[in-house]
Write an enzyme that holds these catalytic residues in place. Sequence first.
Site, PDB file in Angstrom:
ATOM      1  N   GLU A 441      -6.780  -4.655  -2.004  1.00 18.12           N
ATOM      2  CA  GLU A 441      -6.014  -5.354  -0.946  1.00 18.12           C
ATOM      3  C   GLU A 441      -5.384  -4.577  -0.069  1.00 18.12           C
ATOM      4  OE1 GLU A 441      -6.709  -8.147  -0.667  1.00 18.12           O
ATOM      5  OE2 GLU A 441      -7.764  -8.611  -2.581  1.00 18.12           O
TER       6      GLU A 441
HETATM    7  C1  FAD Z   1     -12.281  -3.516  -8.974  1.00 18.30           C
HETATM    8  C2  FAD Z   1     -12.338  -3.623  -7.049  1.00 18.30           C
HETATM    9  C3  FAD Z   1     -12.320  -4.969  -6.538  1.00 18.30           C
HETATM   10  C4  FAD Z   1     -12.230  -5.129  -5.193  1.00 18.30           C
HETATM   11  N1  FAD Z   1     -12.433  -6.394  -4.757  1.00 18.30           N
HETATM   12  C5  FAD Z   1     -12.649  -6.477  -3.492  1.00 18.30           C
HETATM   13  C6  FAD Z   1     -13.128  -7.736  -2.717  1.00 18.30           C
HETATM   14  O1  FAD Z   1     -13.011  -8.534  -3.461  1.00 18.30           O
HETATM   15  N2  FAD Z   1     -13.597  -7.791  -1.591  1.00 18.30           N
HETATM   16  C7  FAD Z   1     -13.314  -6.814  -0.716  1.00 18.30           C
HETATM   17  O2  FAD Z   1     -13.861  -6.878   0.520  1.00 18.30           O
HETATM   18  N3  FAD Z   1     -12.939  -5.530  -1.085  1.00 18.30           N
HETATM   19  C8  FAD Z   1     -12.578  -5.221  -2.609  1.00 18.30           C
HETATM   20  N4  FAD Z   1     -12.564  -4.013  -2.763  1.00 18.30           N
HETATM   21  C9  FAD Z   1     -12.250  -2.860  -2.030  1.00 18.30           C
HETATM   22  C10 FAD Z   1     -10.910  -2.391  -1.746  1.00 18.30           C
HETATM   23  O3  FAD Z   1     -10.101  -3.229  -1.239  1.00 18.30           O
HETATM   24  C11 FAD Z   1     -11.125  -1.081  -1.219  1.00 18.30           C
HETATM   25  O4  FAD Z   1     -11.649  -0.247  -2.377  1.00 18.30           O
HETATM   26  C12 FAD Z   1      -9.933  -0.553  -0.776  1.00 18.30           C
HETATM   27  O5  FAD Z   1      -9.428  -1.374   0.397  1.00 18.30           O
HETATM   28  C13 FAD Z   1      -9.982   0.938  -0.159  1.00 18.30           C
HETATM   29  O6  FAD Z   1     -10.990   1.061   0.547  1.00 18.30           O
HETATM   30  P1  FAD Z   1     -12.114   2.359   0.068  1.00 18.30           P
HETATM   31  O7  FAD Z   1     -12.396   2.095  -1.202  1.00 18.30           O
HETATM   32  O8  FAD Z   1     -13.152   2.300   1.079  1.00 18.30           O
HETATM   33  O9  FAD Z   1     -11.262   3.569   0.313  1.00 18.30           O
HETATM   34  P2  FAD Z   1     -10.998   4.426   1.911  1.00 18.30           P
HETATM   35  O10 FAD Z   1     -10.640   3.729   2.957  1.00 18.30           O
HETATM   36  O11 FAD Z   1     -12.159   5.452   1.879  1.00 18.30           O
HETATM   37  O12 FAD Z   1      -9.604   5.231   1.705  1.00 18.30           O
HETATM   38  C14 FAD Z   1      -9.466   6.350   0.596  1.00 18.30           C
HETATM   39  C15 FAD Z   1      -8.161   7.210   0.750  1.00 18.30           C
HETATM   40  O13 FAD Z   1      -7.710   7.011   1.969  1.00 18.30           O
HETATM   41  C16 FAD Z   1      -6.373   6.593   2.251  1.00 18.30           C
HETATM   42  N5  FAD Z   1      -6.664   6.356   3.718  1.00 18.30           N
HETATM   43  C17 FAD Z   1      -7.703   5.797   4.455  1.00 18.30           C
HETATM   44  N6  FAD Z   1      -7.621   5.476   5.758  1.00 18.30           N
HETATM   45  C18 FAD Z   1      -6.117   5.893   6.033  1.00 18.30           C
HETATM   46  C19 FAD Z   1      -5.380   5.900   7.141  1.00 18.30           C
HETATM   47  N7  FAD Z   1      -5.790   5.431   8.107  1.00 18.30           N
HETATM   48  N8  FAD Z   1      -4.026   6.307   6.788  1.00 18.30           N
HETATM   49  C20 FAD Z   1      -3.691   6.952   5.754  1.00 18.30           C
HETATM   50  N9  FAD Z   1      -4.503   6.956   4.568  1.00 18.30           N
HETATM   51  C21 FAD Z   1      -5.876   6.537   4.763  1.00 18.30           C
HETATM   52  C22 FAD Z   1      -6.462   5.447   1.357  1.00 18.30           C
HETATM   53  O14 FAD Z   1      -5.234   5.016   1.241  1.00 18.30           O
HETATM   54  C23 FAD Z   1      -7.257   5.729   0.186  1.00 18.30           C
HETATM   55  O15 FAD Z   1      -6.338   6.247  -0.558  1.00 18.30           O
HETATM   56  C24 FAD Z   1     -12.301  -3.885  -4.339  1.00 18.30           C
HETATM   57  C25 FAD Z   1     -12.258  -2.701  -5.067  1.00 18.30           C
HETATM   58  C26 FAD Z   1     -12.028  -2.585  -6.340  1.00 18.30           C
HETATM   59  C27 FAD Z   1     -12.425  -1.011  -6.857  1.00 18.30           C
END
Ligand code: FAD
Length: 598
Positions: A441
């Site tokens: 989220e």
């Molecule tokens: C168990 C689980 C359930 C989930 N359920 C859903 C779901 O139902 N529907 C759905 O759509 N998604 C879902 N997700 C996805 C989840 O919302 C994302 O994993 C999350 O939003 C982060 O995206 P990412 O993993 O691509 O990380 P990234 O976006 O690659 O981020 C990696 C790190 O970099 C930081 N970062 C990235 N951009 C910036 C910025 N501009 N400024 C500062 N810091 C930054 C982030 O804070 C993070 O720590 C789920 C994930 C998991 C693991």
Amino acid sequence: MPTYKAPIRDNLFLLNDVFRIDQHADIPGYSEMTPDIIEATLAEAAKLSEQVLTPLNRIGDEEGCHRHDDGSVTTPKGFKEAFKMFTEGGWMGMSAPAEFGGQELPAVLSGIVSEFLASSNLAFMMFSVLTQGASSALLDHASTEQKKLYLPNMVSGKWTGTMNLTEAHSGTDLGILRTKAKPQSDGSYKISGTKIFISAGEHDMSENIIHLVLARIEGAPAGVHGISLFVVPKFIPNADGSLSGNNNVSCGSIEHKMGIHGNCTCVMNFDDATGWLVGEANHGLNAMFTMMNHARLSVGILGVGLSEVAYQNAAAYAKDRLQGRSLSGVKFPDKIADPIIVHPDVRRSLMSIRAVTEAGRALVVWTGLRHDIALRSQDAKAREAAEDHMGLITPIIKAFNSDFGFENAVMAQQVYGGHGYIADNGMEQFVRDARISQIYEGANGIQALDLASRKLSMNGGRAVKALFSEVDVYLKTQPDQDGMAVYIKPVREALSRLQQATIWIAKHSAENHDEIGAASYDYLRLFGLTAYGYMWCRMVEAARRARPAANGDMAQFLDAKLTTARFFVQRILPETAALLTRIEAGAASMMELPVEAF
Ligand SMILES: Cc1cc2nc3c(=O)[nH]c(=O)nc-3n(C[C@H](O)[C@H](O)[C@H](O)COP(=O)(O)OP(=O)(O)OC[C@H]3O[C@@H](n4cnc5c(N)ncnc54)[C@H](O)[C@@H]3O)c2cc1C
């Protein structure tokens, strides 16, 4: 095996004594929320949580979900039956409009029920959170026909919902998502693309799964202004709600992950699946925000829920486990050793957990009240103020409560020593389950950025000014004597640090945009701690008011509130000074090293 007893009395104290819901009869629906109805609702929710969902928590963790060769997914033993009980009890549609079969109970009450669900079985709770969130997005943005077609079955829980944002290359940055939508002559769209990490994307608990999918209509502008929202059902419903053919939506695989094993995290393939636009084209992110905000509040609530259940078990263990003797002299001479609860360091853990859990719960209930005003009040000004509050406080509840949820689960595990590391005792499951709440989220770092960069300046800072003024006026009206000063003074200092940090960020981020990102995490924590301080003052005021008439158990309960409040302001709130120092140190040392140096 961990046990759980739903904290009904704590929640009643907040509703009746602290936030005085009897004084809010002007909010539609509140006058019908009599003490009898509230207590009966919470007692039923407690029964479901304690007797049905708690015993399934471990089973869900051990068994997990399974994907079969035909793409179907089965949930752990007992989940399907529990879900049937949950939906037949009307819990799915607890706060949904009566027009679609819901009970229309206030959000403040469903927030409390969510806490119980999170404590007893987080993986199970997520099935309902996603469905309720998807329903709220449809309620706010769908056409009348779409609402009529989908909402009754989603409100009843016959159909469940999902949120499809994330793609392998597009997580936080939704502006680069690639899923495509091709317009068809009948007004529908063909949706193609792959979404990952989709919670409850495929399972065996409901007759249909309604996917809300973000995609880009052919020819739409690049970036976030070219994203639209679509409703893509697993089985396409006929106008009467009966189901016709399979849509081209399939689960490619499920993830093997750290925790919440009872909830299936799916890779979802959309292969020319039929979908329908929800709301306006290219305004999909805005529509999806309704669902995300619902989910973010729920994540904050689950931080409280996990803290509570971890605390209850750690406290029971600390009273039972015999090791060493008290530093201030033997306390239980008839035993081979004293129980570890006599040791100050074990007390430090237990008091820390309960001090932030109780404040976090108060913040949730207080915000639930504002949520109801935002949704239901007839007074436009009151609605606007409540919406401002919701916007400002949502990232704080999501990130701060979930950070504490994880920290508390670790502290509770520590109370068990080595036994906390052993799966049979269940504490390590709480740690694993709590961890996701800091990530999904919108990762907590992103919540902090949202608070410091967007929410502070929204409408010329109207929300933050209103909140600071509310707390300031409250603190000024509290007497400095009669034992109140011990609580008020540290919160006043915390508020002043928060105000100083707010001004510092506004000034320095104008000169260097990295300053806002460098300050944001500490700022959110400083904000959260100050808000918790305010909540503790409100609880202290209520406890002191009720104390003279109380005796027995109730007197003990109220005295414990006063002591826990003192622990919070004396031993947790001083962290605000360090946070301000860190914020004012600026971005330089964080940003100076060249990328190659990492
Ligand atoms: C168990 C689980 C359930 C989930 N359920 C859903 C779901 O139902 N529907 C759905 O759509 N998604 C879902 N997700 C996805 C989840 O919302 C994302 O994993 C999350 O939003 C982060 O995206 P990412 O993993 O691509 O990380 P990234 O976006 O690659 O981020 C990696 C790190 O970099 C930081 N970062 C990235 N951009 C910036 C910025 N501009 N400024 C500062 N810091 C930054 C982030 O804070 C993070 O720590 C789920 C994930 C998991 C693991």
